[in-house]
Design a protein around this motif. Structure first.
Motif, PDB file in Angstrom:
ATOM      1  N   ALA A 127      60.221  46.188  41.649  1.00 47.70           N
ATOM      2  CA  ALA A 127      60.978  47.316  41.104  1.00 47.70           C
ATOM      3  C   ALA A 127      60.893  47.368  39.586  1.00 47.70           C
ATOM      4  CB  ALA A 127      62.441  47.226  41.546  1.00 47.70           C
ATOM      5  N   ASP A 128      60.760  46.188  38.953  1.00 45.51           N
ATOM      6  CA  ASP A 128      60.661  46.152  37.495  1.00 45.51           C
ATOM      7  C   ASP A 128      59.224  45.970  37.022  1.00 45.51           C
ATOM      8  OD1 ASP A 128      60.307  43.592  38.389  1.00 45.51           O
ATOM      9  OD2 ASP A 128      61.627  42.650  36.902  1.00 45.51           O
ATOM     10  N   GLY A 129      58.272  46.107  37.944  1.00 37.70           N
ATOM     11  CA  GLY A 129      56.854  45.988  37.606  1.00 37.70           C
ATOM     12  C   GLY A 129      56.151  47.320  37.800  1.00 37.70           C
ATOM     13  N   VAL A 130      55.317  47.405  38.840  1.00 35.17           N
ATOM     14  CA  VAL A 130      54.644  48.659  39.188  1.00 35.17           C
ATOM     15  C   VAL A 130      54.888  48.917  40.669  1.00 35.17           C
ATOM     16  CG1 VAL A 130      52.455  49.905  39.301  1.00 35.17           C
ATOM     17  CG2 VAL A 130      52.871  48.317  37.419  1.00 35.17           C
ATOM     18  N   PRO A 131      55.888  49.708  40.998  1.00 31.66           N
ATOM     19  CA  PRO A 131      56.140  50.032  42.416  1.00 31.66           C
ATOM     20  C   PRO A 131      54.917  50.670  43.054  1.00 31.66           C
ATOM     21  CG  PRO A 131      57.969  50.740  41.013  1.00 31.66           C
ATOM     22  CD  PRO A 131      56.845  50.333  40.085  1.00 31.66           C
ATOM     23  N   ASN A 132      54.757  50.424  44.335  1.00 34.15           N
ATOM     24  CA  ASN A 132      53.588  50.964  45.033  1.00 34.15           C
ATOM     25  C   ASN A 132      53.512  52.479  44.941  1.00 34.15           C
ATOM     26  OD1 ASN A 132      52.403  48.533  45.963  1.00 34.15           O
ATOM     27  ND2 ASN A 132      53.949  48.377  47.569  1.00 34.15           N
ATOM     28  N   GLY A 133      54.653  53.129  44.864  1.00 29.14           N
ATOM     29  CA  GLY A 133      54.667  54.577  44.748  1.00 29.14           C
ATOM     30  C   GLY A 133      54.134  55.093  43.428  1.00 29.14           C
ATOM     31  N   ASN A 134      53.955  54.199  42.464  1.00 27.83           N
ATOM     32  CA  ASN A 134      53.410  54.575  41.156  1.00 27.83           C
ATOM     33  C   ASN A 134      51.887  54.571  41.135  1.00 27.83           C
ATOM     34  OD1 ASN A 134      56.108  54.402  40.442  1.00 27.83           O
ATOM     35  ND2 ASN A 134      55.715  53.416  38.481  1.00 27.83           N
ATOM     36  N   ILE A 135      51.271  54.194  42.253  1.00 27.51           N
ATOM     37  CA  ILE A 135      49.817  54.057  42.301  1.00 27.51           C
ATOM     38  C   ILE A 135      49.244  55.077  43.279  1.00 27.51           C
ATOM     39  CG2 ILE A 135      47.881  52.521  42.795  1.00 27.51           C
ATOM     40  CD1 ILE A 135      49.792  50.169  42.196  1.00 27.51           C
ATOM     41  N   GLY A 136      48.406  55.973  42.764  1.00 33.01           N
ATOM     42  CA  GLY A 136      47.742  56.963  43.608  1.00 33.01           C
ATOM     43  C   GLY A 136      46.290  56.592  43.826  1.00 33.01           C
ATOM     44  N   ILE A 137      45.797  56.760  45.054  1.00 31.91           N
ATOM     45  CA  ILE A 137      44.414  56.416  45.397  1.00 31.91           C
ATOM     46  C   ILE A 137      43.592  57.699  45.445  1.00 31.91           C
ATOM     47  CG2 ILE A 137      42.912  55.219  47.007  1.00 31.91           C
ATOM     48  CD1 ILE A 137      45.111  53.487  45.729  1.00 31.91           C
ATOM     49  N   TYR A 138      42.486  57.720  44.706  1.00 26.34           N
ATOM     50  CA  TYR A 138      41.653  58.915  44.577  1.00 26.34           C
ATOM     51  C   TYR A 138      40.180  58.556  44.777  1.00 26.34           C
ATOM     52  CZ  TYR A 138      45.672  61.178  42.317  1.00 26.34           C
ATOM     53  OH  TYR A 138      46.909  61.710  42.036  1.00 26.34           O
TER      54      TYR A 138
ATOM     55  N   MET B 143      42.903  45.971  40.784  1.00 27.77           N
ATOM     56  CA  MET B 143      44.233  46.421  40.373  1.00 27.77           C
ATOM     57  C   MET B 143      45.273  45.305  40.329  1.00 27.77           C
ATOM     58  SD  MET B 143      45.770  49.136  39.367  1.00 27.77           S
ATOM     59  CE  MET B 143      47.432  49.767  39.126  1.00 27.77           C
ATOM     60  N   ASN B 144      45.434  44.567  41.419  1.00 23.23           N
ATOM     61  CA  ASN B 144      46.499  43.570  41.473  1.00 23.23           C
ATOM     62  C   ASN B 144      46.334  42.460  40.438  1.00 23.23           C
ATOM     63  OD1 ASN B 144      47.529  45.116  43.518  1.00 23.23           O
ATOM     64  ND2 ASN B 144      46.988  43.707  45.164  1.00 23.23           N
TER      65      ASN B 144
ATOM     66  N   ASN C 273      29.077  48.823  26.555  1.00 23.00           N
ATOM     67  CA  ASN C 273      29.657  47.959  27.576  1.00 23.00           C
ATOM     68  C   ASN C 273      30.294  48.845  28.627  1.00 23.00           C
ATOM     69  OD1 ASN C 273      30.833  45.843  29.003  1.00 23.00           O
ATOM     70  ND2 ASN C 273      32.558  45.648  27.591  1.00 23.00           N
ATOM     71  N   ASN C 274      29.548  49.145  29.681  1.00 22.47           N
ATOM     72  CA  ASN C 274      30.008  50.075  30.709  1.00 22.47           C
ATOM     73  C   ASN C 274      30.864  49.347  31.743  1.00 22.47           C
ATOM     74  OD1 ASN C 274      30.424  52.275  32.318  1.00 22.47           O
ATOM     75  ND2 ASN C 274      28.326  52.470  33.022  1.00 22.47           N
ATOM     76  N   THR C 275      32.030  48.920  31.287  1.00 19.89           N
ATOM     77  CA  THR C 275      32.927  48.186  32.154  1.00 19.89           C
ATOM     78  C   THR C 275      34.081  49.074  32.602  1.00 19.89           C
ATOM     79  OG1 THR C 275      34.170  46.111  32.372  1.00 19.89           O
ATOM     80  CG2 THR C 275      34.375  47.304  30.283  1.00 19.89           C
ATOM     81  N   TYR C 276      34.969  48.507  33.419  1.00 17.06           N
ATOM     82  CA  TYR C 276      36.184  49.212  33.817  1.00 17.06           C
ATOM     83  C   TYR C 276      37.114  49.353  32.613  1.00 17.06           C
ATOM     84  CZ  TYR C 276      35.215  48.535  38.832  1.00 17.06           C
ATOM     85  OH  TYR C 276      34.667  48.565  40.092  1.00 17.06           O
ATOM     86  N   ALA C 277      38.004  50.323  32.690  1.00 17.97           N
ATOM     87  CA  ALA C 277      39.023  50.507  31.659  1.00 17.97           C
ATOM     88  C   ALA C 277      40.132  51.375  32.230  1.00 17.97           C
ATOM     89  CB  ALA C 277      38.425  51.165  30.410  1.00 17.97           C
ATOM     90  N   LEU C 278      41.232  51.440  31.511  1.00 16.70           N
ATOM     91  CA  LEU C 278      42.289  52.408  31.799  1.00 16.70           C
ATOM     92  C   LEU C 278      42.276  53.450  30.695  1.00 16.70           C
ATOM     93  CD1 LEU C 278      45.336  50.230  32.921  1.00 16.70           C
ATOM     94  CD2 LEU C 278      43.707  51.461  34.368  1.00 16.70           C
ATOM     95  N   ALA C 279      42.407  54.712  31.088  1.00 14.18           N
ATOM     96  CA  ALA C 279      42.417  55.800  30.110  1.00 14.18           C
ATOM     97  C   ALA C 279      43.653  56.655  30.315  1.00 14.18           C
ATOM     98  CB  ALA C 279      41.160  56.653  30.233  1.00 14.18           C
TER      99      ALA C 279
ATOM    100  N   PHE D  38      38.724  49.672  43.755  1.00 15.40           N
ATOM    101  CA  PHE D  38      39.408  48.980  42.674  1.00 15.40           C
ATOM    102  C   PHE D  38      40.812  48.560  43.099  1.00 15.40           C
ATOM    103  CE2 PHE D  38      41.933  48.822  38.747  1.00 15.40           C
ATOM    104  CZ  PHE D  38      41.153  47.963  37.980  1.00 15.40           C
ATOM    105  N   ASN D  39      41.425  49.345  43.951  1.00 12.24           N
ATOM    106  CA  ASN D  39      42.776  49.057  44.414  1.00 12.24           C
ATOM    107  C   ASN D  39      42.851  47.756  45.195  1.00 12.24           C
ATOM    108  OD1 ASN D  39      45.593  49.847  44.943  1.00 12.24           O
ATOM    109  ND2 ASN D  39      44.915  50.089  47.057  1.00 12.24           N
TER     110      ASN D  39
END
Length: 341
Positions: free
Chosen positions: A220-231, A206-207, A159-165, A199-200
């Motif tokens: 602030a208690d979730g995922v601040p934008n500064g915690n997400i890097g675009i590559y 992502m959202n 199953n070649n799907t998206y994932a987090l690693a 994906f972003n």
């Protein structure tokens, strides 16, 4: 299968100018991972558990595939299987993009390819609702495509799907995390992500993924934008391994997961759609040659995430030719033999 009795193929000659152009382009096209151009090369094949099929002698079997590593491997597996079964195989693998391969199957100019259920459902069939259940996804695609003259064979486990690693050495540091639902229990400063630009921003990316797992982007208690890097896509794996983020957006059968020792988090709340691969046939082809579908039904169960990660790694990391990797695997599984032994 180019039979003189096939009206579809004889009346499609005008399309062959397009196909010829695609083939010329694919001869110089590089795979998505920056590999050398693929060719029609495959080693000589002897029968193994796949033996000559009655009615296959002198019959053309045209195989197509897309032009990235995993598809090249699957395309060569199909070419080898068809050759062992006694068909005269035409190798149209390495076409640039999904739509050209889809067109070849729809028009009957190719007999089979390996395709992903999620790609068919969301891209070709234009469906909006994602289906995470693998069996339901396959059945939904089958039910629609059979009306298009296309038959989906038995799906593979892969199953070649998206994932987090996450880098494996950081798992313990992050409380032994194994599932995506455990992201919400981490301190905010540990919820850092490396993702690609598509994906972003995509509506199933992502959202909504964060929302599905109870996290709000930008909070602030979730995922601040500064915690997400675009590559760039290829850079995510190394960035995750280097610790630029804790969690990278990956594909589940990518060979770099093993090469870099990245651990895939379990999508325990079933957000990502299923992308199981399955052999897909021009229906008239399997009707004309009974037994063709069964050949690939024996191969499908052997194609797991682990198997494809290993084969992808041999090509992308070790620099081996897709045909040689596919050939070695087919021999190891006993599907074919080396006639020179």
């Amino acid at each position: 299968m180019y039979r003189s009795s096939s009206r579809t193929r004889l009346t499609s000659l005008g399309r062959w100018g397009v196909v010829a152009g695609l083939l010329a382009l694919s001869a110089v096209a590089l795979t998505g991972c920056g590999l050398k151009p693929a060719t029609s090369y495959v080693p000589a094949v002897g029968p193994g558990s796949i033996t000559p099929l009655e009615g296959a002698e002198g019959v053309d079997l045209t195989v197509t595939s897309k032009n990235f590593t995993e598809q090249l491997l699957l395309g060569k597996i199909a070419v080898l299987a068809g050759t062992a079964a006694g068909f005269d195989v035409t190798d149209l693998s390495n076409l640039p993009g999904s739509q050209p391969t889809r067109e070849l199957i729809l028009s009957g100019q190719a007999d089979m390819l390996w395709e992903y259920t999620g790609t068919a459902w969301l891209t070709y069939l234009g469906q909006d609702e994602s289906i995470a259940d693998q069996d339901k996804m396959w059945q939904a695609v089958y039910d629609i495509d059979i009306q298009n003259g296309i038959t989906w064979g038995a799906p593979a486990p892969m199953n070649n799907t998206y994932a987090l690693a996450v880098r494996s050495e950081a798992v313990a540091e992050l409380g032994g995390i194994t599932t995506m639902s455990e992201l919400a229990a981490l301190p905010v400063e540990d919820r850092t992500f490396c993702v690609e630009s598509e994906f972003n921003s995509r509506p199933d990316g992502m959202n909504p993924m964060l929302a599905h797992y109870g996290l709000e982007r930008g909070a602030a208690d979730g995922v601040p934008n500064g915690n997400i890097g675009i590559y760039d896509t290829g850079a995510i794996y190394s960035a995750t391994d280097d610790g630029a983020c804790n969690f990278g957006e990956v594909f589940t059968t990518d060979g770099r997961l093993d090469a870099l020792d990245l651990t895939v988090l379990i999508d325990d709340l079933a957000f990502f759609p299923a992308y199981n691969v399955a052999p897909v046939f021009f229906t008239e082809s399997i009707e004309a040659t009974p037994g063709l579908e069964e050949i690939f039904a024996r191969i499908s169960p052997k194609l797991t995430d682990e198997v494809l990660r290993g084969m992808n790694r041999q090509v992308d990391v070790d620099g081996k030719e897709p045909a040689d990797v596919a050939y070695a695997w087919m021999i190891d599984e006993g599907f074919i033999t080396d006639p020179t032994d």
